[in-house]
Write a protein that holds these residues in place. Structure first.
Motif, PDB file in Angstrom:
ATOM      1  N   ARG A   5     -31.560  -2.836  36.482  1.00 36.33           N
ATOM      2  CA  ARG A   5     -31.654  -1.408  35.886  1.00 36.33           C
ATOM      3  C   ARG A   5     -30.269  -0.857  35.082  1.00 36.33           C
ATOM      4  N   ILE A   6     -30.550  -0.666  33.877  1.00 40.99           N
ATOM      5  CA  ILE A   6     -29.618  -0.185  32.872  1.00 40.99           C
ATOM      6  C   ILE A   6     -30.011   1.358  32.451  1.00 40.99           C
ATOM      7  N   ARG A   7     -29.148   2.338  32.991  1.00 42.13           N
ATOM      8  CA  ARG A   7     -29.425   3.633  32.243  1.00 42.13           C
ATOM      9  C   ARG A   7     -28.372   3.612  31.152  1.00 42.13           C
ATOM     10  N   CYS A  21     -24.604   2.869  27.543  1.00 38.43           N
ATOM     11  CA  CYS A  21     -25.140   2.182  28.957  1.00 38.43           C
ATOM     12  C   CYS A  21     -24.186   2.939  29.944  1.00 38.43           C
ATOM     13  N   GLU A  23     -24.175   1.314  33.577  1.00 35.85           N
ATOM     14  CA  GLU A  23     -23.667   0.411  34.591  1.00 35.85           C
ATOM     15  C   GLU A  23     -22.721  -0.519  33.891  1.00 35.85           C
ATOM     16  N   HIS A  24     -23.010  -0.814  32.423  1.00 35.86           N
ATOM     17  CA  HIS A  24     -22.199  -1.692  31.934  1.00 35.86           C
ATOM     18  C   HIS A  24     -21.677  -1.032  30.364  1.00 35.86           C
ATOM     19  N   PRO A  64     -18.393  -0.764  33.939  1.00 38.05           N
ATOM     20  CA  PRO A  64     -19.109   0.523  33.924  1.00 38.05           C
ATOM     21  C   PRO A  64     -18.560   1.409  32.834  1.00 38.05           C
ATOM     22  N   PHE A  70     -21.618   9.130  32.721  1.00 42.44           N
ATOM     23  CA  PHE A  70     -22.319   9.410  33.844  1.00 42.44           C
ATOM     24  C   PHE A  70     -22.733  11.007  34.023  1.00 42.44           C
TER      25      PHE A  70
END
Length: 108
Positions: A5-7, A21, A23-24, A64, A70
């Protein structure tokens, strides 16, 4: 097949479209949204291939994104069905081991 899962959040910065991105910490830029989707897809595929070539786990070495991204993602509206259908990023298959389906939100 492992699904990742990558948001990501898409936003304008001056005259460019940017995607970050969550998460990363992977970011791309382009002149328009179509180009942004292509650049994001390519950055994710490249990261998977580089990790595979080095014998590592894809994205494992990337921290992250900074917290502000976020917050931007949470404040953005999730795309409606029409926007999801028009989004050319889609799922990214990387051999038999990984499937990445970016969840891209747009800051208005």
């Amino acid at each position: 097949m492992q699904a990742l899962r990558i948001r990501a959040i898409a936003f304008r910065e001056r005259s460019m479209w940017c995607a970050q991105c969550l998460e990363h910490d992977i970011a791309v830029q382009a002149d328009d949204l179509a180009g942004l989707s292509v650049a994001l897809r390519q950055a994710l595929v490249d990261q998977i291939e580089i990790s595979r070539d080095l014998g590592g786990e894809p994205f494992a070495a990337l921290p992250p994104a900074p917290a502000r991204y976020f917050a931007m993602y949470e404040a953005a509206e999730p795309p409606n069905a029409d926007a999801r259908a028009a989004d050319p990023v889609g799922a990214i298959g990387a051999g038999e081991a990984f499937l990445v389906a970016p969840e891209l939100r747009l800051v208005a």
